[in-house]
Scaffold this motif. Structure first.
Motif, PDB file in Angstrom:
ATOM      1  N   MET A 224       0.858  -1.458  -0.225  1.00  0.00           N
ATOM      2  CA  MET A 224      -0.032   0.052  -0.031  1.00  0.00           C
ATOM      3  C   MET A 224       0.798   1.371   0.116  1.00  0.00           C
ATOM      4  O   MET A 224       1.872   1.030   0.897  1.00  0.00           O
ATOM      5  CB  MET A 224      -0.573   0.336   1.035  1.00  0.00           C
ATOM      6  N   ASP A 225       0.263   2.149  -0.799  1.00  0.00           N
ATOM      7  CA  ASP A 225       1.048   3.126  -0.783  1.00  0.00           C
ATOM      8  C   ASP A 225       1.615   3.899   0.377  1.00  0.00           C
ATOM      9  O   ASP A 225       0.438   3.808   1.258  1.00  0.00           O
ATOM     10  CB  ASP A 225       0.459   4.222  -2.045  1.00  0.00           C
ATOM     11  N   ILE A 226       2.410   4.626   0.783  1.00  0.00           N
ATOM     12  CA  ILE A 226       2.624   5.723   2.464  1.00  0.00           C
ATOM     13  C   ILE A 226       1.257   6.587   2.349  1.00  0.00           C
ATOM     14  O   ILE A 226       0.912   6.775   3.234  1.00  0.00           O
ATOM     15  CB  ILE A 226       3.218   6.168   2.279  1.00  0.00           C
ATOM     16  N   GLY A 227       1.143   7.027   1.513  1.00  0.00           N
ATOM     17  CA  GLY A 227       0.188   8.224   1.112  1.00  0.00           C
ATOM     18  C   GLY A 227      -1.077   8.044   1.744  1.00  0.00           C
ATOM     19  O   GLY A 227      -1.915   8.237   2.596  1.00  0.00           O
ATOM     20  N   ILE A 228      -1.830   6.845   0.840  1.00  0.00           N
ATOM     21  CA  ILE A 228      -3.551   5.848   1.669  1.00  0.00           C
ATOM     22  C   ILE A 228      -3.330   4.905   3.272  1.00  0.00           C
ATOM     23  O   ILE A 228      -4.113   5.293   3.860  1.00  0.00           O
ATOM     24  CB  ILE A 228      -3.413   4.524   0.990  1.00  0.00           C
ATOM     25  N   GLN A 229      -1.654   5.529   3.311  1.00  0.00           N
ATOM     26  CA  GLN A 229      -1.694   4.529   4.782  1.00  0.00           C
ATOM     27  C   GLN A 229      -2.144   4.971   5.683  1.00  0.00           C
ATOM     28  O   GLN A 229      -2.366   5.405   6.759  1.00  0.00           O
ATOM     29  CB  GLN A 229       0.012   3.969   5.343  1.00  0.00           C
ATOM     30  N   ALA A 230      -1.789   6.896   6.238  1.00  0.00           N
ATOM     31  CA  ALA A 230      -2.267   7.681   6.971  1.00  0.00           C
ATOM     32  C   ALA A 230      -3.826   7.866   6.778  1.00  0.00           C
ATOM     33  O   ALA A 230      -4.629   7.816   8.124  1.00  0.00           O
ATOM     34  CB  ALA A 230      -2.235   9.057   5.990  1.00  0.00           C
ATOM     35  N   LYS A 231      -4.307   7.696   5.549  1.00  0.00           N
ATOM     36  CA  LYS A 231      -5.847   7.529   5.695  1.00  0.00           C
ATOM     37  C   LYS A 231      -6.290   6.166   6.172  1.00  0.00           C
ATOM     38  O   LYS A 231      -7.726   6.540   7.038  1.00  0.00           O
ATOM     39  CB  LYS A 231      -6.159   7.614   4.306  1.00  0.00           C
ATOM     40  N   LEU A 232      -5.495   5.348   6.186  1.00  0.00           N
ATOM     41  CA  LEU A 232      -6.097   4.048   7.104  1.00  0.00           C
ATOM     42  C   LEU A 232      -5.638   4.268   8.320  1.00  0.00           C
ATOM     43  O   LEU A 232      -6.870   3.281   8.711  1.00  0.00           O
ATOM     44  CB  LEU A 232      -5.704   2.355   5.991  1.00  0.00           C
ATOM     45  N   LEU A 233      -4.746   4.862   8.622  1.00  0.00           N
ATOM     46  CA  LEU A 233      -4.392   4.533   9.895  1.00  0.00           C
ATOM     47  C   LEU A 233      -5.958   5.958  10.880  1.00  0.00           C
ATOM     48  O   LEU A 233      -6.304   5.550  12.048  1.00  0.00           O
ATOM     49  CB  LEU A 233      -3.247   5.270  10.495  1.00  0.00           C
ATOM     50  N   ARG A 234      -6.978   6.872  10.431  1.00  0.00           N
ATOM     51  CA  ARG A 234      -7.230   6.850  10.702  1.00  0.00           C
ATOM     52  C   ARG A 234      -8.572   6.822  10.574  1.00  0.00           C
ATOM     53  O   ARG A 234      -9.108   6.603  11.988  1.00  0.00           O
ATOM     54  CB  ARG A 234      -7.058   8.676   9.789  1.00  0.00           C
ATOM     55  N   ALA A 235      -8.582   5.740   9.757  1.00  0.00           N
ATOM     56  CA  ALA A 235     -10.177   4.781   9.941  1.00  0.00           C
ATOM     57  C   ALA A 235      -9.749   3.907  10.777  1.00  0.00           C
ATOM     58  O   ALA A 235     -11.260   4.106  11.183  1.00  0.00           O
ATOM     59  CB  ALA A 235      -9.963   4.286   8.272  1.00  0.00           C
ATOM     60  N   ILE A 236      -8.737   3.547  11.396  1.00  0.00           N
ATOM     61  CA  ILE A 236      -8.694   2.197  11.961  1.00  0.00           C
ATOM     62  C   ILE A 236      -8.983   3.060  13.432  1.00  0.00           C
ATOM     63  O   ILE A 236      -9.575   3.048  14.600  1.00  0.00           O
ATOM     64  CB  ILE A 236      -7.674   1.256  11.846  1.00  0.00           C
ATOM     65  N   GLN A 237      -8.756   4.308  13.937  1.00  0.00           N
ATOM     66  CA  GLN A 237      -8.182   4.568  14.659  1.00  0.00           C
ATOM     67  C   GLN A 237      -9.561   5.757  15.323  1.00  0.00           C
ATOM     68  O   GLN A 237     -10.127   5.457  16.527  1.00  0.00           O
ATOM     69  CB  GLN A 237      -7.056   6.029  15.313  1.00  0.00           C
ATOM     70  N   GLU A 238     -10.083   6.219  14.109  1.00  0.00           N
ATOM     71  CA  GLU A 238     -11.154   7.340  14.772  1.00  0.00           C
ATOM     72  C   GLU A 238     -12.583   6.549  14.551  1.00  0.00           C
ATOM     73  O   GLU A 238     -13.620   6.783  14.898  1.00  0.00           O
ATOM     74  CB  GLU A 238     -11.274   8.456  13.847  1.00  0.00           C
ATOM     75  N   LYS A 239     -12.696   5.210  13.752  1.00  0.00           N
ATOM     76  CA  LYS A 239     -13.629   4.464  13.082  1.00  0.00           C
ATOM     77  C   LYS A 239     -14.511   5.386  12.491  1.00  0.00           C
ATOM     78  O   LYS A 239     -15.672   5.335  12.597  1.00  0.00           O
ATOM     79  CB  LYS A 239     -14.369   4.079  14.760  1.00  0.00           C
ATOM     80  N   GLU A 240     -14.243   6.447  11.244  1.00  0.00           N
ATOM     81  CA  GLU A 240     -14.448   7.023  10.221  1.00  0.00           C
ATOM     82  C   GLU A 240     -13.590   7.007   9.031  1.00  0.00           C
ATOM     83  O   GLU A 240     -12.351   7.172   9.244  1.00  0.00           O
ATOM     84  CB  GLU A 240     -15.222   8.306  11.305  1.00  0.00           C
ATOM     85  N   ILE A 241     -14.386   6.816   8.015  1.00  0.00           N
ATOM     86  CA  ILE A 241     -14.144   7.383   7.362  1.00  0.00           C
ATOM     87  C   ILE A 241     -14.310   8.669   5.871  1.00  0.00           C
ATOM     88  O   ILE A 241     -15.475   9.251   6.579  1.00  0.00           O
ATOM     89  CB  ILE A 241     -13.342   6.238   5.772  1.00  0.00           C
ATOM     90  N   ASP A 242     -13.688   8.818   5.316  1.00  0.00           N
ATOM     91  CA  ASP A 242     -13.965   9.937   4.419  1.00  0.00           C
ATOM     92  C   ASP A 242     -14.051   9.836   3.304  1.00  0.00           C
ATOM     93  O   ASP A 242     -13.163   9.329   2.347  1.00  0.00           O
ATOM     94  CB  ASP A 242     -13.435  11.342   4.161  1.00  0.00           C
ATOM     95  N   ARG A 243     -15.181   9.781   2.369  1.00  0.00           N
ATOM     96  CA  ARG A 243     -15.196   8.972   0.739  1.00  0.00           C
ATOM     97  C   ARG A 243     -14.749  10.391  -0.027  1.00  0.00           C
ATOM     98  O   ARG A 243     -14.650  11.856   0.409  1.00  0.00           O
ATOM     99  CB  ARG A 243     -16.676   9.095   0.597  1.00  0.00           C
TER     100      ARG A 243
END
Length: 433
Positions: A224-243
């Motif tokens: 996985m590209d390191i840029g997407i890794q940051a968004k993945l981390l937020r999704a796991i930590q905050e339990k929310e995602i941004d379309r």
């Protein structure tokens, strides 16, 4: 899993479809058995058929057997259809679901079907010990990191964890991070809104939302590209995602299982993998040994694959000859379980005698001292090309299995093959496997 509902279900087809989808199923509909058979013969990956008990289930199951279609069938009918229910079970239906449908019962049936269709076959003590730990940690909500070489069966182990978790009746969604181009992976995971970019003609739900309340497998996460890794981390930590293109975050409740065939600690040190994401994923870590290190699995799996591909191809079941057993046990299996499966599939098709012998298995021979002489004078690029081509021939053109044997991502393999084609070399055609 894909579910095929056949018949009207006494007017309850809408309710049954809705419940099945809430439990993580993707639903197909057929009004009659003949239409259902057409759908199944077309190659749809249906794992469960829910069939109106008033239809001729015995004839339907006989047609499945004749066509060598392996799918679980459950009968559905109103509570007073007891004689039909008994008849359906005797004909081979796996279960009877009374109507109107009960969400918990349908959930239990889907979970049982999933477990049966994704059975974990083993015979080695090491595998047994790993499964004990996996079953122990499965009910928790913790993220799990499965490591091990390509082809060891990490996805099968991840399904085992899901099937033994509190989320077993919900969806299990798998994403291969190496097989999806980097430009598409973000939208695949998080989805997008209509008009977010050129071509976004409608809203698309991402895999995180699809797997909410269930389990999301991030296969080959090291790719996985390191840029997407940051968004993945937020999704796991905050339990929310941004379309993509969205105006507000969306809450999700998704358990993460990640797999990697690379050393993530080394990737962290090299700066290609985020340290904070690694720690977040590595709450529970299980290493799946190479097949050669769990030899008790080899023959058990080989027999399982012989049965699977004999039935699939309408061929009689054959035993392994003594020499074939010895060859399987002594081979190092660089491609692990995937290579073993491919080898046994080929052996079933090529075997001509009463037993499957070494001639049908066709395992690669270890290079001798004399055979290394032709390498002298070749470039590294030429040797790499020859290795890739030989491996593709060994896998009958199966790109996924070849990549696993070679220890590279499918994306890298495809890029190499395109390069060879552009250079004028003949590349073995892709198999359908």
């Amino acid at each position: 899993m894909e579910i095929l509902i056949v018949g009207t279900l006494n007017g309850q087809i809408g309710a049954a479809s809705r419940i099945a989808m809430e439990q993580g199923g993707q639903v197909l509909l057929a009004d009659q058995a003949e239409k259902a058979l057409e759908i199944l013969r077309s190659g749809k990956s249906v794992e469960l058929v829910m069939m109106d008990v008033k239809l001729d289930i015995a004839r339907f199951i006989a047609a499945l057997d004749e066509a060598r279609i392996n799918v679980l069938v459950v009968a559905c009918g109103v509570a007073n259809d007891t004689s039909l229910a008994v008849k359906a079970i005797k004909a081979g239906a796996k279960e009877y679901i009374p109507l109107p449908p009960d969400p918990e019962l349908i959930g239990a049936v889907l979970a049982a079907a999933t477990r049966e269709n994704h059975a974990l076959i083993y015979g080695d003590k090491k595998t047994e010990e790993i499964l004990k730990v996996a079953k122990q940690i499965a009910p928790s909500e913790a993220s799990v990191l499965l490591t091990g070489s390509s082809g060891t069966g990490k996805e099968v182990f991840s399904r085992f964890i899901h099937d033994n978790s509190k989320r077993a009746n919900k969806r299990f969604v798998a994403v291969n991070c190496a097989a999806i181009p980097e430009t598409l992976l973000e939208s695949e995971l998080f989805g997008y809104e209509k008009g977010a970019f050129t071509g976004a003609v409608a809203r698309r739900i991402g895999k995180f939302e699809e797997a909410s309340e269930g389990t999301l497998l991030l296969d080959e996460i090291s790719e996985m590209d390191i840029g997407i890794q940051a968004k993945l981390l937020r999704a796991i930590q905050e339990k929310e995602i941004d379309r993509i293109g969205g105006k507000a975050p969306i809450k999700v409740n998704t358990r993460i299982i990640a797999t990697s065939n690379r050393n993530l600690e080394q990737a962290v040190a090299a700066g290609t993998f985020r340290q904070d994401l690694y720690y977040r994923l590595n709450v529970i870590s299980l290493n799946i040994p190479d097949l050669k290190d769990r030899p008790g699995d080899i023959l058990v799996l080989a027999k399982h694959f012989i049965k699977k591909y004999s039935e699939l191809n309408g061929l009689p079941m054959k035993d392994l000859s003594d020499s074939a057993r010895k060859a399987l046990e002594e081979y190092a299996w660089p491609g692990n379980v995937r290579e073993l499966e491919n080898t046994m599939h080929r052996a079933v098709l090529l075997s001509t005698g009463d037993e499957i012998d070494t001639a049908a298995i066709r395992l690669p021979q270890a290079p001798s001292a004399e055979s290394s002489a032709p390498m002298v004078g070749q470039t590294m690029a030429g040797m790499e090309r020859q290795l890739i081509m030989d491996t593709l021939k060994h896998t009958l053109g199966n790109r996924t299995t070849a990549a696993q044997i070679l220890g590279i991502s499918i994306r890298t393999l495809r890029n190499k093959l395109k390069q060879y084609q552009d250079e004028g070399f003949d590349v073995p055609p892709a198999s359908m496997g």
